[in-house]
Design a protein around this motif. Sequence first.
Motif, PDB file in Angstrom:
ATOM      1  N   SER A 179       0.825  -1.200   0.000  1.00 27.49           N
ATOM      2  CA  SER A 179       0.000   0.000   0.000  1.00 27.49           C
ATOM      3  C   SER A 179       0.864   1.256   0.000  1.00 27.49           C
ATOM      4  O   SER A 179       1.891   1.317   0.675  1.00 27.49           O
ATOM      5  CB  SER A 179      -0.920   0.014   1.227  1.00 27.49           C
ATOM      6  N   TRP A 204      -6.033   2.022   6.289  1.00 32.97           N
ATOM      7  CA  TRP A 204      -5.411   0.940   5.520  1.00 32.97           C
ATOM      8  C   TRP A 204      -5.770  -0.409   6.137  1.00 32.97           C
ATOM      9  O   TRP A 204      -6.227  -1.329   5.434  1.00 32.97           O
ATOM     10  CB  TRP A 204      -3.894   1.154   5.496  1.00 32.97           C
ATOM     11  N   CYS A 246       3.305  -2.072   3.964  1.00 33.33           N
ATOM     12  CA  CYS A 246       3.218  -0.621   3.787  1.00 33.33           C
ATOM     13  C   CYS A 246       4.332   0.028   4.596  1.00 33.33           C
ATOM     14  O   CYS A 246       4.616  -0.397   5.724  1.00 33.33           O
ATOM     15  CB  CYS A 246       1.852  -0.089   4.245  1.00 33.33           C
TER      16      CYS A 246
END
Length: 372
Positions: free
Chosen positions: A298, A308, A323
């Motif tokens: 991400s 998220w 991420c």
Amino acid sequence: MKNFCYVFSGLLLMSISSIAQVPKKTTYEINGSIKGLNNDKAYLILHPSEASRKFDTLITAVAEGKFKFAGKVQQLRRASLYFGEPRLRKEAVVYVEPGKIQVRGNIDSLNYVTVTGTKTNDELTEAQRYLAPIYERRSALFQKRRSLGENSAEAEKLVKEAESKTDSINAYKIRFMETHPASQISYGYLYVLQDGLPTATAERIYNSFPSSWKNSQEGKGIYSKLQANKAVAVGKKAPDFTSTDTSGVKVKLSDFKGKYVLLEFWANWCVPCRALNPHLKEVYNKFNDKGFTIVQYSVDVKKDERKWKDAIKQDGLTWTQLCDLQNGQAPVAALYGVQPIPDSFLIAPDGTVLGRRLSPKALEEKLKSVLK
């Protein structure tokens, strides 16, 4: 037909606003006449540039459809002209540069507004005269497509027609870049199109642009992305990297060596990305026990960490999620030349890139052929 989300971050998106230098304290004047606007307001929103890192907003009154902006500009600036209020999305594009600029059109057909009087705006109008009707026809095809069933023959036909319009649009933009290598319009076209062009074509066009642009932040950003795209081309070894999962554990791409891996780039706010997740779940469930897995990375920033993680739960995503949660940066996306999202790479057990941006159908067919 794919939709994309563009990532507005310092690393991933260089301003498509100008890099062209003009003398200090140079004046511009914008005179507009928009039929149907009557007595309202016009907003001129100047986009960030290398000289000014912020949006600047000017407002003026409209009298019987006519308005005027005037001022000084140190650097050519891309701007949006909004009529009524910005939230109404009634917008036309104008480039603020020295000289007298004329804006003419109708409030009901802003795609056909003409902006003339200076070099960049004349070029913009030249391009829009050709492109606006094609965009309009493509939009009509999309609207008709949405009214049909997902798998109907008519829907498939409309998608192919829309794709042919996109091909015509891109072909024109390539010709424009080739014939206008010193145009600000060309710089914007290359930024948007570079992912869809063969690397050799994008590089050839880039090399034809003037050195003043190549040395700008925008030019350097595109150069870095072109180099990244070459490094992750089909047949190349996927660059290894280390990132962090939802529990804070460090994970390497090489940890998945021996499996077929779909490396998928997304974000919680990206609607096209999340629309793909049901398809990814189907492919994952079908092939996971045969040596296939998914790793999603991400580009979300730190302040959106909760969003998220909530998106992962809401969409029922059970594979590895990574991420870096860095504000304004997504190093793995930069390493892979990702912009826009969604973007994806199918990687073989030995680390070789087998495909990029494969559709759900193409991904499934590819996995069927290699996972026998």
